[in-house]
Enzyme design. Structure first.
Site, PDB file in Angstrom:
ATOM      1  N   LYS A  31       0.088  13.868   4.139  1.00  0.00           N
ATOM      2  CA  LYS A  31      -1.005  13.475   3.241  1.00  0.00           C
ATOM      3  C   LYS A  31      -2.263  14.176   3.757  1.00  0.00           C
ATOM      4  CE  LYS A  31       0.733   8.789   2.269  1.00  0.00           C
ATOM      5  NZ  LYS A  31       0.797   7.416   2.836  1.00  0.00           N
TER       6      LYS A  31
ATOM      7  N   ASP B 173      10.456   3.104   0.844  1.00  0.00           N
ATOM      8  CA  ASP B 173       9.360   3.142   1.817  1.00  0.00           C
ATOM      9  C   ASP B 173       9.111   1.693   2.204  1.00  0.00           C
ATOM     10  OD1 ASP B 173       7.141   3.428   3.373  1.00  0.00           O
ATOM     11  OD2 ASP B 173       5.829   4.250   1.803  1.00  0.00           O
TER      12      ASP B 173
ATOM     13  N   GLN C 105       7.443  -1.602   0.288  1.00  0.00           N
ATOM     14  CA  GLN C 105       6.407  -1.064  -0.607  1.00  0.00           C
ATOM     15  C   GLN C 105       6.942  -0.274  -1.802  1.00  0.00           C
ATOM     16  OE1 GLN C 105       2.647   0.351   1.362  1.00  0.00           O
ATOM     17  NE2 GLN C 105       3.363   2.277   0.530  1.00  0.00           N
TER      18      GLN C 105
ATOM     19  N   ASP D 102       5.611   8.072   8.051  1.00  0.00           N
ATOM     20  CA  ASP D 102       4.348   8.231   7.321  1.00  0.00           C
ATOM     21  C   ASP D 102       3.228   7.794   8.266  1.00  0.00           C
ATOM     22  OD1 ASP D 102       2.144   8.077   5.671  1.00  0.00           O
ATOM     23  OD2 ASP D 102       2.967   6.616   4.281  1.00  0.00           O
TER      24      ASP D 102
ATOM     25  N   GLU E 182       0.662   2.394  -8.092  1.00  0.00           N
ATOM     26  CA  GLU E 182       1.269   3.723  -8.230  1.00  0.00           C
ATOM     27  C   GLU E 182       2.077   3.857  -9.518  1.00  0.00           C
ATOM     28  OE1 GLU E 182       3.381   5.078  -4.767  1.00  0.00           O
ATOM     29  OE2 GLU E 182       1.536   5.231  -3.592  1.00  0.00           O
TER      30      GLU E 182
HETATM   31  P1  PGA Z   1      -1.198   4.394   0.522  1.00  0.00           P
HETATM   32  O1  PGA Z   1       0.388   4.239   0.672  1.00  0.00           O
HETATM   33  O2  PGA Z   1      -1.499   5.600  -0.236  1.00  0.00           O
HETATM   34  O3  PGA Z   1      -1.614   3.120  -0.166  1.00  0.00           O
HETATM   35  O4  PGA Z   1      -1.730   4.428   1.925  1.00  0.00           O
HETATM   36  C1  PGA Z   1       1.310   5.226   0.385  1.00  0.00           C
HETATM   37  C2  PGA Z   1       2.473   5.205   1.330  1.00  0.00           C
HETATM   38  O5  PGA Z   1       2.564   4.349   2.231  1.00  0.00           O
HETATM   39  O6  PGA Z   1       3.340   6.074   1.226  1.00  0.00           O
HETATM   40 ZN    ZN Z   2       4.470   5.381   3.162  1.00  0.00          ZN
END
Ligand code: PGA
Ligand code: ZN
Length: 385
Positions: free
Chosen positions: A302, A209, A138, A277, A179
Site C-alpha cells: 500500500k 483477510d 475483515q 499486510d 469497500e
Molecule cells: P484499511 O484495510 O484500508 O482499512 O487499512 C485494508 C486491509 O486491511 O487490507
Molecule cells: Zn489487510
C-alpha cells in the site's frame, strides 16, 4: 521544471478529508489523491490532519518548486528530507504519486518502467471487522484464477459478488461496507460456505483477510461473531480449519503484526499464500525481516503505508527478491485515483486488491482494462497458488 505545487482538501469514499495534490510543470499539470485506511498497522507511515498539513505546506512547496520533474526520486528524496511522518503520509504520498505522473507526462506506468504484466484482481465479496459487517474477519476474497485477461477477471469477480449477494439475501443481508463488500448476519463458516460455492461455479479460488491485529488484545484474539476469545494456538487452529474446509488459497494477517513466530509456524503447516499486510506495512526493513524469517509468501503493498513511491518500490524489490508475491492494494477509504493499477502492471504484481463494487473501486479495474488495450501482447502475471 516544477513551477508550482498546490493542495486541496477533498473527501474520500468514507466522507473523510484527504489530500488532493497538483504539481504544475512547464509540460502540464499532474495530480493525485491519497487514500486512507481504517484497519491501520502500527508500523505504517502516519497521516496528518488537513489543518496541520495546511500550516506546513508552504515550506514543502518552497522546497519542491524549481526541481526537475523528470526523476521522481529527486522529489521523493526532498520529501524524505522534510520527513514523511512530520508532513503526513497523506500529503507525502499524494505529492509522490503526482511526481511520478509528472515524470511520465501523465502516465504513471511510463515513469515506473512501462507495462510488464497484469495482476489478477483479489476481490472483496463479504466484509466485517472495522470495515463494517457481521464477520469478525475483515474480508472474504475471491481470485478469478481461470481468467485469461483482466476484463474476464473483473467480470468474474462481479458475477461472484452478485451471486453471493443473492444467496446472502436469506442470511440477513444489511447492505455494503466501506469497500463495497456485502454485509450480512451470517458467521464466518456460513459465509465461507456461500462464497466457496459461488466461486466454484466460476472457477475462482477463495481467500480471507483476517486483519487479526484488530481482534487482538493482551495476548488473545476476540471474535465478536463467535462471542469468544481465542488463544494464539486456538487462532492457529481456526485458520488451519478454514484453510482446509474451504480450500482457501490466500490468508492475510492471520496473526497480529508483532507475531513473526506464528506467521512462520503457519508457513510450515500450509503451502498457501500466507500474506502480510500490517505485518510488513510496506516498510522495506520489515520485508527484510519477513524474508529472513520465512514469515510469508505474499506481501500487501500500500503506497500510503510507505508514504513515498520510491520507498514502495524498494519494498516491492525486497519482496520479489525474497520470492514473495506482492499484492498491490487500495485502502478502505478511497478516491477515484487509479495509481495502484499502474503500479501493479509496471511491477508485474500477481495480484491487485482493489475491491469489486463502488465507483472508487471500479475506476481501478477500468484503468487495468484501459492499460491492457495499450499493449500489443498483454499477459496476466504468473500466479503460483
Ligand atoms: P484499511 O484495510 O484500508 O482499512 O487499512 C485494508 C486491509 O486491511 O487490507
Ligand atoms: Zn489487510
Amino acid at each position: 521544471m516544477i513551477k508550482n505545487v498546490r493542495i486541496e482538501p477533498v473527501l474520500n469514499s468514507r466522507g473523510e478529508t484527504t489530500i488532493f495534490a497538483e504539481i504544475i510543470t512547464n509540460r502540464g499539470t499532474y495530480s493525485a489523491s491519497a487514500p486512507s485506511g481504517k484497519s491501520k498497522g502500527a508500523y505504517e507511515a502516519k497521516a496528518q490532519p488537513f489543518e496541520k498539513i495546511k500550516k506546513l505546506f508552504p515550506a514543502v512547496r518552497k522546497k519542491l518548486v524549481g526541481l526537475d520533474e523528470s526523476e521522481f526520486s529527486i522529489i521523493d528524496d526532498t520529501l524524505e528530507s522534510i520527513g514523511v511522518d512530520r508532513m503526513g503520509s497523506n500529503l507525502a504520498i499524494a505529492l509522490s504519486m503526482a511526481a511520478v505522473r509528472a515524470a511520465g507526462n501523465g502516465e504513471a506506468y511510463a515513469a515506473l518502467g512501462g507495462i510488464k504484466s497484469f495482476p489478477y484482481p483479489l476481490g472483496n465479496v463479504v466484509g466485517g471487522g472495522v470495515h463494517g459487517g457481521g464477520l469478525s474477519i475483515q474480508e472474504v476474497l475471491v481470485i478469478p484464477v481461470k481468467a485469461k485477461n483482466v476484463r474476464e477477471a473483473i467480470d468474474t469477480n462481479f458475477a461472484i459478488w452478485h451471486a453471493v449477494g443473492n444467496e446472502l439475501g436469506a442470511h440477513g443481508i444489511t447492505g455494503r461496507n466501506d469497500e463495497g463488500a456485502w454485509v450480512a448476519t451470517a458467521d464466518e463458516a456460513e459465509t465461507l460456505g456461500i462464497v466457496t460455492n459461488a466461486a466454484k461455479k466460476f472457477g475462482a479460488k477463495v481467500g480471507i483477510d483476517v486483519a487479526a491485529g484488530q481482534l487482538y488484545k493482551r495476548g488473545k484474539y476476540y471474535w465478536p461473531s463467535l462471542g469468544r476469545t481465542m488463544s494464539k494456538s486456538e487462532q492457529m487452529d481456526k485458520i488451519l480449519d478454514f484453510i482446509k474446509e474451504f480450500r482457501l488459497v490466500y490468508v492475510e494477517d492471520p496473526f497480529t503484526e508483532t507475531d513473526w513466530e506464528s506467521f512462520a509456524q503457519l508457513m510450515k503447516k500450509t503451502k498457501i499464500l500466507v500474506c502480510g499486510d500490517d505485518l510488513f506495512a510496506t516498510q522495506p526493513e520489515r520485508l527484510d525481516i519477513g524474508v529472513h524469517r520465512k514469515a510469508a509468501r505474499a506481501a500487501i503493498i500500500k503506497p500510503d503505508q510507505a508514504g513515498l513511491i520510491s520507498k514502495t518500490l524498494r519494498a516491492i524489490h525486497i519482496a520479489k527478491d525474497g520470492g514473495l508475491a506482492h499484492v498491490v492494494s487500495h485502502r478502505s477509504g478511497e478516491t477515484c485515483d487509479t495509481f495502484i493499477a499502474d503500479l501493479a502492471v509496471a511491477t508485474g504484481a500477481p495480484l491487485i486488491k482493489c475491491g469489486i463494487s463502488g465507483e472508487e473501486r471500479v475506476v481501478k479495474a477500468n484503468r487495468l482494462a484501459e492499460l491492457w488495450d495499450k499493449v500489443k501482447k498483454p499477459v496476466m502475471t504468473k500466479l503460483r497458488l
